[in-house]
Enzyme design. Structure first.
Site, PDB file in Angstrom:
ATOM      1  CG  ASN A  46      -8.045   9.570   3.424  1.00 37.63           C
ATOM      2  OD1 ASN A  46      -8.874   8.724   3.760  1.00 37.63           O
ATOM      3  ND2 ASN A  46      -8.245  10.428   2.447  1.00 37.63           N
TER       4      ASN A  46
ATOM      5  CG  HIS B  25      -8.327   6.497  11.233  1.00 38.84           C
ATOM      6  ND1 HIS B  25      -9.333   6.243  10.330  1.00 38.84           N
ATOM      7  CD2 HIS B  25      -8.939   6.623  12.437  1.00 38.84           C
ATOM      8  CE1 HIS B  25     -10.503   6.222  10.964  1.00 38.84           C
ATOM      9  NE2 HIS B  25     -10.288   6.465  12.242  1.00 38.84           N
TER      10      HIS B  25
ATOM     11  CG  ASP C 145      -3.798   9.525   1.443  1.00 45.47           C
ATOM     12  OD1 ASP C 145      -3.719  10.640   1.983  1.00 45.47           O
ATOM     13  OD2 ASP C 145      -4.814   9.143   0.802  1.00 45.47           O
TER      14      ASP C 145
ATOM     15  CB  THR D  49     -16.003   9.669   4.937  1.00 45.93           C
ATOM     16  OG1 THR D  49     -16.023   8.681   5.973  1.00 45.93           O
ATOM     17  CG2 THR D  49     -16.922  10.814   5.309  1.00 45.93           C
TER      18      THR D  49
ATOM     19  CB  CYS E 190      11.825  -3.671  23.459  1.00 39.50           C
ATOM     20  SG  CYS E 190      10.521  -3.718  22.214  1.00 39.50           S
TER      21      CYS E 190
ATOM     22  CB  CYS F 139      11.897  -2.824  18.547  1.00 46.08           C
ATOM     23  SG  CYS F 139      12.313  -1.460  19.644  1.00 46.08           S
TER      24      CYS F 139
ATOM     25  CB  CYS G 102       8.878  -0.487  23.637  1.00 46.11           C
ATOM     26  SG  CYS G 102       9.880   0.088  22.256  1.00 46.11           S
TER      27      CYS G 102
ATOM     28  CB  CYS H  97       8.532  -0.697  18.821  1.00 41.04           C
ATOM     29  SG  CYS H  97       8.526  -2.274  19.699  1.00 41.04           S
TER      30      CYS H  97
ATOM     31  NE  ARG I   9      -3.823   0.867   2.071  1.00 40.02           N
ATOM     32  CZ  ARG I   9      -4.398   1.484   3.105  1.00 40.02           C
ATOM     33  NH1 ARG I   9      -4.390   0.951   4.303  1.00 40.02           N
ATOM     34  NH2 ARG I   9      -4.998   2.652   2.929  1.00 40.02           N
TER      35      ARG I   9
HETATM   36  P1  NAD Z   1     -14.756   4.034   2.724  1.00 39.79           P
HETATM   37  O1  NAD Z   1     -14.008   3.218   1.743  1.00 39.79           O
HETATM   38  O2  NAD Z   1     -15.531   3.342   3.761  1.00 39.79           O
HETATM   39  O3  NAD Z   1     -15.772   4.978   1.913  1.00 39.79           O
HETATM   40  C1  NAD Z   1     -15.356   5.719   0.808  1.00 39.79           C
HETATM   41  C2  NAD Z   1     -16.471   6.694   0.435  1.00 39.79           C
HETATM   42  O4  NAD Z   1     -15.988   7.534  -0.603  1.00 39.79           O
HETATM   43  C3  NAD Z   1     -17.745   6.029  -0.099  1.00 39.79           C
HETATM   44  O5  NAD Z   1     -18.853   6.609   0.565  1.00 39.79           O
HETATM   45  C4  NAD Z   1     -17.752   6.407  -1.586  1.00 39.79           C
HETATM   46  O6  NAD Z   1     -19.058   6.584  -2.103  1.00 39.79           O
HETATM   47  C5  NAD Z   1     -16.992   7.701  -1.577  1.00 39.79           C
HETATM   48  N1  NAD Z   1     -16.307   8.045  -2.828  1.00 39.79           N
HETATM   49  C6  NAD Z   1     -15.771   7.209  -3.758  1.00 39.79           C
HETATM   50  N2  NAD Z   1     -15.186   7.926  -4.737  1.00 39.79           N
HETATM   51  C7  NAD Z   1     -15.348   9.234  -4.416  1.00 39.79           C
HETATM   52  C8  NAD Z   1     -14.961  10.461  -5.035  1.00 39.79           C
HETATM   53  N3  NAD Z   1     -14.270  10.477  -6.183  1.00 39.79           N
HETATM   54  N4  NAD Z   1     -15.304  11.625  -4.430  1.00 39.79           N
HETATM   55  C9  NAD Z   1     -15.998  11.626  -3.266  1.00 39.79           C
HETATM   56  N5  NAD Z   1     -16.386  10.496  -2.650  1.00 39.79           N
HETATM   57  C10 NAD Z   1     -16.065   9.326  -3.214  1.00 39.79           C
HETATM   58  O7  NAD Z   1     -13.687   5.026   3.370  1.00 39.79           O
HETATM   59  P2  NAD Z   1     -13.696   5.844   4.756  1.00 39.79           P
HETATM   60  O8  NAD Z   1     -15.035   6.368   5.049  1.00 39.79           O
HETATM   61  O9  NAD Z   1     -12.524   6.735   4.697  1.00 39.79           O
HETATM   62  O10 NAD Z   1     -13.445   4.769   5.915  1.00 39.79           O
HETATM   63  C11 NAD Z   1     -12.590   3.800   5.797  1.00 39.79           C
HETATM   64  C12 NAD Z   1     -11.268   3.723   6.558  1.00 39.79           C
HETATM   65  O11 NAD Z   1     -10.353   3.364   5.562  1.00 39.79           O
HETATM   66  C13 NAD Z   1     -10.650   4.916   7.173  1.00 39.79           C
HETATM   67  O12 NAD Z   1     -10.486   4.605   8.518  1.00 39.79           O
HETATM   68  C14 NAD Z   1      -9.248   5.069   6.553  1.00 39.79           C
HETATM   69  O13 NAD Z   1      -8.271   5.114   7.556  1.00 39.79           O
HETATM   70  C15 NAD Z   1      -9.056   3.853   5.741  1.00 39.79           C
HETATM   71  N6  NAD Z   1      -8.544   4.011   4.365  1.00 39.79           N
HETATM   72  C16 NAD Z   1      -7.702   5.031   4.027  1.00 39.79           C
HETATM   73  C17 NAD Z   1      -7.255   5.185   2.705  1.00 39.79           C
HETATM   74  C18 NAD Z   1      -6.299   6.325   2.372  1.00 39.79           C
HETATM   75  O14 NAD Z   1      -5.528   6.763   3.228  1.00 39.79           O
HETATM   76  N7  NAD Z   1      -6.348   6.870   1.141  1.00 39.79           N
HETATM   77  C19 NAD Z   1      -7.685   4.307   1.707  1.00 39.79           C
HETATM   78  C20 NAD Z   1      -8.562   3.251   2.076  1.00 39.79           C
HETATM   79  C21 NAD Z   1      -8.985   3.134   3.403  1.00 39.79           C
HETATM   80 ZN    ZN Z   2      10.458  -1.755  21.073  1.00 40.86          ZN
END
Ligand code: NAD
Ligand code: ZN
Length: 251
Positions: free
Chosen positions: A102, A119, A104, A188, A150, A147, A130, A127, A70
């Site tokens: 996110n 998140h 990222d 989201t 530890c 680590c 620890c 680690c 990822r």
């Molecule tokens: P989710 O996958 O549950 O939901 C994604 C939402 O985005 C959906 O409702 C969908 O309809 C919508 N969507 C799709 N394409 C879109 C666009 N182009 N524009 C606007 N909306 C769009 O994701 P979430 O609600 O973030 O929850 C999931 C968990 O996943 C989070 O805790 C996160 O930490 C993690 N996650 C993060 C990443 C990242 O960092 N990019 C990627 C995947 C999952």
């Molecule tokens: Zn450690």
């Protein structure tokens, strides 16, 4: 559709404090799969299989390798017009806080200055035993490092299912939410708590909630304004209209 965007631009024009609450959907147009993308990274794994402490303790190398894969996707990706539009909105408000689920770092790379990572991030490590930060390079692709202090295993600094959110980050997010007049809920599904609770909290505190998501979500009923478009097209248009309003003289 266009009407919802116009109403959102109007409430933003009158607002001084804004929170943008973002999820995986805002990064979808950067090529980073969301949870529910068919064919995406998650399609082969249930999140609970890799994104838990139990999974890591059972098979640290499998979980490590999955996250390193990822990480390569994230590093090859670029912020998209949605991320850039949020960075461009910042100077129009007294306070503009991005609260993201996110991991990222694309909001930072797009130039947003006030980003709260609820998140954690996939680009830092610590680690699992620890808690010490781990910064050694290069990182192995297949094996979770040990680590040096530890002997515990090193993990990405993301929040897994069942883990507590970083307390300071969550408190800062709550503060921003309590002060905001408008909350933009972007990309989201609103299924992951306690993060999603921030949107309901904003609504209870009287903020106007604007959802930007091409599909309905668990948060749609909290929204006063629904913009059923992708973030990468809706947000730049929202900034454009906000700029127009702000350029007009006001009493
Ligand atoms: P989710 O996958 O549950 O939901 C994604 C939402 O985005 C959906 O409702 C969908 O309809 C919508 N969507 C799709 N394409 C879109 C666009 N182009 N524009 C606007 N909306 C769009 O994701 P979430 O609600 O973030 O929850 C999931 C968990 O996943 C989070 O805790 C996160 O930490 C993690 N996650 C993060 C990443 C990242 O960092 N990019 C990627 C995947 C999952
Ligand atoms: Zn450690």
């Amino acid at each position: 559709m266009g009407e919802a965007l116009e109403r959102a631009a109007q409430v933003l024009d009158r607002a001084r404090r804004v929170v943008a609450f973002t999820g995986a959907g805002i990064s979808a147009e950067s090529g980073i799969p969301t949870f529910r993308d068919p064919g995406g990274l998650w399609a082969h794994f249930r999140p609970e299989e890799v994104a838990t402490a139990e999974a890591f303790e059972r098979d640290p190398d499998r979980v490590w390798a999955w996250y390193q894969q990822r990480r390569r996707v994230i590093e090859a990706a670029q912020p998209n017009p949605g991320h850039y539009a949020l960075a461009a909105m910042e100077p129009y408000f007294e306070e503009f806080t991005v609260v993201t689920q996110n991991v990222d770092r694309l909001h930072h790379r797009a130039g947003s200055h006030h980003v709260i990572e609820l998140h954690g991030t996939l680009l830092e490590y610590h680690c699992h035993r620890c808690g010490r930060p781990y910064t050694e390079e290069p990182l192995p692709a297949e094996t979770a490092p040990y680590c040096p202090v530890c002997g515990g295993r090193i993990r990405p600094s993301v929040v897994w299912f069942g883990e507590l959110l970083p307390a300071a980050a969550f408190a800062a997010a709550e503060q921003a939410v309590d002060r905001c007049e408008v909350l933009l809920s972007i990309g989201t599904s609103g299924e992951v708590y306690p993060a999603a609770g921030l949107v309901w909290r904003a609504k209870a505190m009287g903020a106007t909630v604007v959802e930007i998501n091409p599909a309905p979500s668990e948060l749609s009923t909290a929204a006063d304004i629904l913009i059923r478009q992708k973030a990468g097209s809706a947000l730049p248009e929202l900034v454009r209209r906000l700029q127009q309003y702000r350029q007009q003289a006001r009493p």
